[in-house]
Design a protein around this motif. Sequence first.
Motif, PDB file in Angstrom:
ATOM      1  N   ASP A  74       0.844  -1.187   0.000  1.00 42.81           N
ATOM      2  CA  ASP A  74       0.000   0.000   0.000  1.00 42.81           C
ATOM      3  C   ASP A  74       0.883   1.241   0.000  1.00 42.81           C
ATOM      4  O   ASP A  74       1.478   1.604   1.012  1.00 42.81           O
ATOM      5  CB  ASP A  74      -0.915  -0.001   1.231  1.00 42.81           C
ATOM      6  CG  ASP A  74      -2.004   1.071   1.142  1.00 42.81           C
ATOM      7  OD1 ASP A  74      -1.902   1.952   0.266  1.00 42.81           O
ATOM      8  OD2 ASP A  74      -2.951   1.018   1.954  1.00 42.81           O
ATOM      9  N   LEU A  75       0.975   1.881  -1.160  1.00 40.16           N
ATOM     10  CA  LEU A  75       1.728   3.124  -1.316  1.00 40.16           C
ATOM     11  C   LEU A  75       0.783   4.280  -1.645  1.00 40.16           C
ATOM     12  O   LEU A  75       1.210   5.322  -2.145  1.00 40.16           O
ATOM     13  CB  LEU A  75       2.755   2.981  -2.450  1.00 40.16           C
ATOM     14  CG  LEU A  75       3.755   1.822  -2.344  1.00 40.16           C
ATOM     15  CD1 LEU A  75       4.718   1.850  -3.523  1.00 40.16           C
ATOM     16  CD2 LEU A  75       4.512   1.867  -1.032  1.00 40.16           C
ATOM     17  N   SER A  76      -0.488   4.123  -1.353  1.00 44.36           N
ATOM     18  CA  SER A  76      -1.499   5.105  -1.753  1.00 44.36           C
ATOM     19  C   SER A  76      -1.338   6.429  -1.011  1.00 44.36           C
ATOM     20  O   SER A  76      -0.776   6.502   0.078  1.00 44.36           O
ATOM     21  CB  SER A  76      -2.902   4.535  -1.514  1.00 44.36           C
ATOM     22  OG  SER A  76      -3.110   4.271  -0.138  1.00 44.36           O
ATOM     23  N   THR A  77      -1.849   7.476  -1.659  1.00 43.38           N
ATOM     24  CA  THR A  77      -1.892   8.831  -1.104  1.00 43.38           C
ATOM     25  C   THR A  77      -0.500   9.297  -0.676  1.00 43.38           C
ATOM     26  O   THR A  77      -0.229   9.588   0.476  1.00 43.38           O
ATOM     27  CB  THR A  77      -2.890   8.919   0.073  1.00 43.38           C
ATOM     28  OG1 THR A  77      -4.083   8.204  -0.242  1.00 43.38           O
ATOM     29  CG2 THR A  77      -3.261  10.362   0.363  1.00 43.38           C
ATOM     30  N   ASN A  78       0.395   9.325  -1.647  1.00 38.78           N
ATOM     31  CA  ASN A  78       1.721   9.901  -1.490  1.00 38.78           C
ATOM     32  C   ASN A  78       1.971  10.809  -2.685  1.00 38.78           C
ATOM     33  O   ASN A  78       1.008  11.312  -3.295  1.00 38.78           O
ATOM     34  CB  ASN A  78       2.769   8.790  -1.386  1.00 38.78           C
ATOM     35  CG  ASN A  78       2.867   8.197   0.008  1.00 38.78           C
ATOM     36  OD1 ASN A  78       3.411   8.824   0.915  1.00 38.78           O
ATOM     37  ND2 ASN A  78       2.329   6.989   0.195  1.00 38.78           N
ATOM     38  N   SER A  79       3.224  11.019  -3.015  1.00 37.22           N
ATOM     39  CA  SER A  79       3.554  11.908  -4.134  1.00 37.22           C
ATOM     40  C   SER A  79       4.469  11.219  -5.141  1.00 37.22           C
ATOM     41  O   SER A  79       5.291  11.869  -5.790  1.00 37.22           O
ATOM     42  CB  SER A  79       4.219  13.194  -3.614  1.00 37.22           C
ATOM     43  OG  SER A  79       3.350  13.897  -2.749  1.00 37.22           O
ATOM     44  N   PHE A  80       4.347   9.914  -5.279  1.00 34.86           N
ATOM     45  CA  PHE A  80       5.129   9.195  -6.275  1.00 34.86           C
ATOM     46  C   PHE A  80       4.722   9.682  -7.673  1.00 34.86           C
ATOM     47  O   PHE A  80       3.523   9.825  -7.964  1.00 34.86           O
ATOM     48  CB  PHE A  80       4.907   7.690  -6.152  1.00 34.86           C
ATOM     49  CG  PHE A  80       5.438   7.111  -4.864  1.00 34.86           C
ATOM     50  CD1 PHE A  80       6.802   7.056  -4.625  1.00 34.86           C
ATOM     51  CD2 PHE A  80       4.574   6.634  -3.889  1.00 34.86           C
ATOM     52  CE1 PHE A  80       7.296   6.527  -3.435  1.00 34.86           C
ATOM     53  CE2 PHE A  80       5.052   6.102  -2.703  1.00 34.86           C
ATOM     54  CZ  PHE A  80       6.421   6.061  -2.471  1.00 34.86           C
ATOM     55  N   ASN A  81       5.713   9.934  -8.518  1.00 32.68           N
ATOM     56  CA  ASN A  81       5.401  10.553  -9.809  1.00 32.68           C
ATOM     57  C   ASN A  81       6.019   9.829 -10.996  1.00 32.68           C
ATOM     58  O   ASN A  81       6.257  10.418 -12.044  1.00 32.68           O
ATOM     59  CB  ASN A  81       5.839  12.017  -9.821  1.00 32.68           C
ATOM     60  CG  ASN A  81       7.304  12.199  -9.459  1.00 32.68           C
ATOM     61  OD1 ASN A  81       8.055  11.241  -9.472  1.00 32.68           O
ATOM     62  ND2 ASN A  81       7.700  13.417  -9.146  1.00 32.68           N
TER      63      ASN A  81
END
Length: 851
Positions: free
Chosen positions: A273-280
């Motif tokens: 779960d890597l949701s709601t971050n700023s990975f671009n």
Amino acid sequence: MAIIPCTSILVIQFVFLISLLSFKVTSSSRTEGESLIQWKNSLFSSPPLHPSWALNNTKNLCSWTGIVCGTTGTASEINLSQASLEGTLAQFDFSSFPNLTSFNLSINNLNGSIPSAVANLSKLTFLDLSSNFFDGSIPWKIGQLKELQYLSFYNNSLIGTIPYQITNLQKIWYLDLGWNYLESSDWSKFSTMPLLSHLNFSYNELASEFPGFISDCQNLTRLDLSRNHLTGPVPEMVFLNLGKLEFLILANNMFGGNISSSIGQLRNLQKLDLSTNSFNSSIPRELGLCSNLTFLALAGNSLAGSLPLSLANLHKIEELGLSNNSLSGQISPHFFTNWTELVSLQLQNNQFFGKIPPVISLLKKLNILFLYDNKLNGSIPSAIGNLGELTSLDLSKNQLSGPIPPTMGKHTKLTLLHLFYNNLSGTIPLEIGNMRSLVILDLNTNNLEGELPETMSLLNNLEILCLFTNNFSGMIPRDLGKNNHNLKNVSFSTNSFSGQLPPRLCNSFTLELLTIENNNFTGPVPDCLRNCSNLVRVRLEGNHFSGDISKAFGVHPNLSFISLSGNQFYGELSPKWGECQSLTKLQIDGNIISGKIPSDLGKLSQLQVLNLDSNELIGEIPMELMNLSWLFNLSLSKNLFTGDIPQSIVSLTNLRYLNLAGNKFNGSIPKELVNCKYLVSLDLSHNSLSGEIPLELGNLVNLKYLFDLSNNSLTGTIPSNLGKLAVLESLNLSRNNLTGKIPASFSGMLSLNSIDFSYTQLTGQIPSGNPFKRADYTGNSGLCGNAEGLNPCSSTSPTNNKSSKNKKGFIGALVPGLFSLAVIVVVILILHLRFKHSKNSDPYEWLIGGR
């Protein structure tokens, strides 16, 4: 004396030692029991602790509820989880329990700080204080519990930094500090915890980069750092060192940068779960190597690009959430042939395009399918009806076209169906009546047409029905509402429905929202509406409803908005409207309402908009309306109101719009209106107002949209102070008995785009400026200037006469002056000639008498 054999002496000594040991054990258990009773007396518990917890029962400590003894006869475990305890640990004597190995007080109501004396429990291997209300900081001495293997302070109110001494617990395998208010520490002081397999720091206030020590804890199988404020990239070593990870949860932080391709090294990963971050970045194709994944959440980032085909290798995937990114491309059919274990698929709020692959029907276990807010086109595949386990289907906000497939009726477990904001056409299929589990049906803003099927009345679990902004016509099924006992939200707005509303639409009195404006409904509203006490919002405007308004509605304590505009309701307003205490907007304009405004409306302390325009109301404005301090729009135009405009209108200090036009108000305009300093529109036209325009109205500098005093009997001059209304767009003073000039100060009113001074008695030159060239001056023969219908200001005008007089005065003064100048010039010439004639004689002779 007889000699005692040596063996007998040994037996006596052994018995003596056993008795001493027994005495010691009894004494120790008694001490522990007394300590526990002392602590118990400082607590409150409901129900109370077991009766075994008694001072006269300390010798039976090992039989107390929640107490387990070891081989020494002293307490080795205290387990009072879920015992409804309230109080603190201040009276707990930790030093009395040297043999305690397990201490569990989880799920109680304990509060206060965690005493540093807990470090006295030197043999402790298990400590669980989770789900209480402990506050303060974590004592650093916790790091002295060298035998500790399990530590949970989860779900408390702990603050401060996490003490680095906690990493001295080298035997610990389970560490849970989640759901507190803990802050970041200097992670460089933290040591490796070689046996740690479970680490939870979630739901705290950690604000730093990724804690570096974690990537050295190579036995981790579960890591949860979610819902903090952690920033920066996730270190590469996390993916390279933590090969045993099964659960990696970093959601709701501020991690950014790329998702490393090394993530493919985590072959044991089951939940990511890597949701709601700023990975671009794009989604790395190596993620397809994590073939044990059952849960994958990358939603709420800035991920772009298409879905890598390698994701089709995730044969075990059950929940996939990629929503709220910038992902694009077509959704490959290969995914659906391999993702047969999927229970939830959420791809909404992206930029996927193309058609929905019919092979989606292979996802037999699917419960949730969210594809909304993309650019999907084409028709809804009929094969979607084969998803028999589906409970939620949302395809809204796409470019889907064609009809709703009749196979949709196979979804007998479906509770939510959203198809709004598409280009769907055709009629609603009869089979929709088979979807008996439907709770929410929203088809708004499409091109659907025709009549609603009678089978819609069979949806007995329906709570929300939204069909607005389509091309539906005909009558609503008469039995709608008869079987829908939970119906709360009904919206038929902006269609072409006709006839009467179903009489049992609100039979269960559960309606909260009824918006059916802009149709052709006729007749009275259903009788049951009167008893719907849960109503919050009602919009019936733009129809042909009729009936006595006093009988149509009752007391609705939760009602905040109601609009009945543009119908044919008649009768008088009931005082019961004053009991609808939550009302913020009451709009009943454009009906045939008669009688007086009930003074009870003054009780509506939350009212912001009151619009009773275009009715047949009579009498004066009730003084009680002046109590409506939140009112910002008061519209009473086109009625038969009489009397003065109340001076107490000054109390409506939040008023923005005031429209009293088209009544029979008389008397003067109250200068107190100036206290309504937020007015942006003021219309008092078409009344019988008299007297002068109060100069104070020029201080209403926020007037922007309209200032209309036309069609009254106002006299006197126009106050020059009105020129301060610099942002005003429309000014109408026509058809009054105003005299004098239009003030020159009006030239600064550059925002005006509509001006009417017609049929007054104004005189003189009009103000300069383009707005006044376009104004209406009809019926004002005394005005002049550069505007259509006016004569230029000629010399006969007072202004030109004054100019002429000034010119005559100037000429009269100029002529004698010119004559004197001519005389001086002649004298100089004569002298010059004499001087020339006698230049050989004494040049000064003529000055002293000469010849």
